[in-house]
Scaffold this motif. Structure first.
Motif, PDB file in Angstrom:
ATOM      1  N   ASN A 224       0.831  -1.205   0.000  1.00  0.00           N
ATOM      2  CA  ASN A 224       0.000   0.000   0.000  1.00  0.00           C
ATOM      3  C   ASN A 224       0.870   1.261   0.000  1.00  0.00           C
ATOM      4  O   ASN A 224       0.619   2.212  -0.757  1.00  0.00           O
ATOM      5  N   ASP A 225       1.892   1.285   0.873  1.00  0.00           N
ATOM      6  CA  ASP A 225       2.768   2.452   0.934  1.00  0.00           C
ATOM      7  C   ASP A 225       3.584   2.606  -0.354  1.00  0.00           C
ATOM      8  O   ASP A 225       3.828   3.734  -0.818  1.00  0.00           O
ATOM      9  N   LEU A 226       4.010   1.495  -0.938  1.00  0.00           N
ATOM     10  CA  LEU A 226       4.776   1.564  -2.183  1.00  0.00           C
ATOM     11  C   LEU A 226       3.926   2.108  -3.323  1.00  0.00           C
ATOM     12  O   LEU A 226       4.421   2.837  -4.191  1.00  0.00           O
ATOM     13  N   THR A 227       2.657   1.746  -3.344  1.00  0.00           N
ATOM     14  CA  THR A 227       1.754   2.288  -4.362  1.00  0.00           C
ATOM     15  C   THR A 227       1.698   3.807  -4.262  1.00  0.00           C
ATOM     16  O   THR A 227       1.725   4.520  -5.279  1.00  0.00           O
ATOM     17  N   VAL A 228       1.639   4.315  -3.035  1.00  0.00           N
ATOM     18  CA  VAL A 228       1.627   5.766  -2.818  1.00  0.00           C
ATOM     19  C   VAL A 228       2.948   6.388  -3.269  1.00  0.00           C
ATOM     20  O   VAL A 228       2.980   7.413  -3.969  1.00  0.00           O
ATOM     21  N   ILE A 229       4.069   5.759  -2.877  1.00  0.00           N
ATOM     22  CA  ILE A 229       5.392   6.288  -3.226  1.00  0.00           C
ATOM     23  C   ILE A 229       5.571   6.335  -4.740  1.00  0.00           C
ATOM     24  O   ILE A 229       6.027   7.343  -5.304  1.00  0.00           O
ATOM     25  N   LEU A 230       5.220   5.250  -5.412  1.00  0.00           N
ATOM     26  CA  LEU A 230       5.374   5.204  -6.863  1.00  0.00           C
ATOM     27  C   LEU A 230       4.462   6.216  -7.547  1.00  0.00           C
ATOM     28  O   LEU A 230       4.832   6.831  -8.550  1.00  0.00           O
ATOM     29  N   GLY A 231       3.266   6.394  -7.000  1.00  0.00           N
ATOM     30  CA  GLY A 231       2.358   7.402  -7.558  1.00  0.00           C
ATOM     31  C   GLY A 231       2.914   8.801  -7.416  1.00  0.00           C
ATOM     32  O   GLY A 231       2.849   9.620  -8.350  1.00  0.00           O
ATOM     33  N   TRP A 232       3.482   9.112  -6.248  1.00  0.00           N
ATOM     34  CA  TRP A 232       4.101  10.422  -6.042  1.00  0.00           C
ATOM     35  C   TRP A 232       5.295  10.604  -6.988  1.00  0.00           C
ATOM     36  O   TRP A 232       5.512  11.691  -7.524  1.00  0.00           O
ATOM     37  N   GLY A 233       6.051   9.518  -7.186  1.00  0.00           N
ATOM     38  CA  GLY A 233       7.214   9.603  -8.071  1.00  0.00           C
ATOM     39  C   GLY A 233       6.817   9.952  -9.497  1.00  0.00           C
ATOM     40  O   GLY A 233       7.459  10.788 -10.146  1.00  0.00           O
ATOM     41  N   VAL A 234       5.759   9.329  -9.978  1.00  0.00           N
ATOM     42  CA  VAL A 234       5.273   9.638 -11.327  1.00  0.00           C
ATOM     43  C   VAL A 234       4.811  11.090 -11.400  1.00  0.00           C
ATOM     44  O   VAL A 234       5.099  11.813 -12.373  1.00  0.00           O
TER      45      VAL A 234
END
Length: 279
Positions: free
Chosen positions: A71-81
């Motif tokens: 769940n946290d990685l999904t957020v991190i990757l979304g912010w990165g994009v």
């Protein structure tokens, strides 16, 4: 289990193989030995129950931790994009490193989940026909998306009805092999190709890379549990999972130098060949 003198070895071994805790010889049996055997059996049963309870608790903890991590990685990757278009050129390399590290953590979480699925499942999983083209095309597309600096190809001429005997975890075999071929590649532009050979009974899938290769001294041990190369930054379980799953499918996995496999002495890299039963 009770036995008599003459046949105690054969009967006893068979009993233990079928799940007996121990066996007693009638002529040797006395109150002291019987009491001791019962106490030992009770203690073994208690230890077995504690082990099963601990395994259940670890499985639950693993599920919770992986859920929260993903769940946290999904957020991190979304912010990165979202940040990509706002980052100055000087910061692009740092953002790329963050994105790659996040994707790598996500891959480790997926691999851990696959292991738990094996451990929680039946000892002899039910094998069934799996569409090999579908699995390969899906995993190659995912790998290309995760590794923008790499070129990963799969043949366009795969037989659409080509099926192998496996389980739904077959995708994990090729996910780990493709990721491994890119992550451990020392070239500025990693190239990975998937080749497929078939005969009446078997299908061989070759994952070829242009990386540094694997020394002969490590080829026999690279699939061991926790094995990692000298330059590895991974958990060491990816290739162990590959070997475990392929053996479960009554298949084989082999490592060769790409130069030997292709018959061209100047080629760099390795070839991981997975052979499976064809339906």
């Amino acid at each position: 289990m009770w036995s008599s003198p003459g046949d105690e070895d054969g009967v006893g071994v068979e009993a233990v193989e079928r799940g007996a805790q121990d066996f007693l010889i009638k002529t040797d049996l006395g109150p002291k030995l019987l009491g001791q055997t019962i106490r030992y059996a009770i203690e073994r049963a208690r230890q077995q129950e504690e082990l099963e309870q601990r395994n259940r608790e670890l499985a639950l903890l693993n599920q919770i931790v992986r859920h929260d991590i993903k769940n946290d990685l999904t957020v991190i990757l979304g912010w990165g994009v979202a940040l990509r278009e706002h980052v100055e050129p000087a910061g692009e390399d740092h953002l790329d490193r963050i994105m790659r590290a996040s994707e790598h953590i996500e891959a480790i979480a997926d691999t851990a989940g696959d292991f738990m699925e094996i451990l929680d499942g039946e000892e002899q999983p039910e094998l069934h026909p799996i569409s090999l083209p579908s699995v390969l095309e899906t995993e190659v597309a995912k790998a290309n998306s995760a590794h923008a600096d790499a070129t990963i190809t799969v043949p366009e001429s795969l037989l659409p009805g080509l099926q192998v005997t496996a389980t739904d975890l077959l995708s994990s075999v090729f996910r780990n092999l493709l990721n491994n071929a890119v992550i451990h590649n020392d070239k500025a532009e990693p190239h990975v190709s998937v080749e497929v050979e078939t005969d009446a009974d078997r299908v061989a899938v070759h994952v070829c890379d242009n990386g540094p290769g694997i020394p002969d001294s490590q080829k026999s041990s690279v699939f061991g549990q926790g094995a990692m190369g000298e330059q590895s930054h991974g958990s060491g379980i990816g290739l162990y999972l590959v070997d475990t799953l392929v053996a479960m499918y009554d298949g084989t996995v082999q490592i060769r130098d790409r130069s030997d496999w292709a018959g061209e002495p100047n080629l760099d890299g390795s070839v991981f060949s997975v052979t499976l039963r064809r339906v």
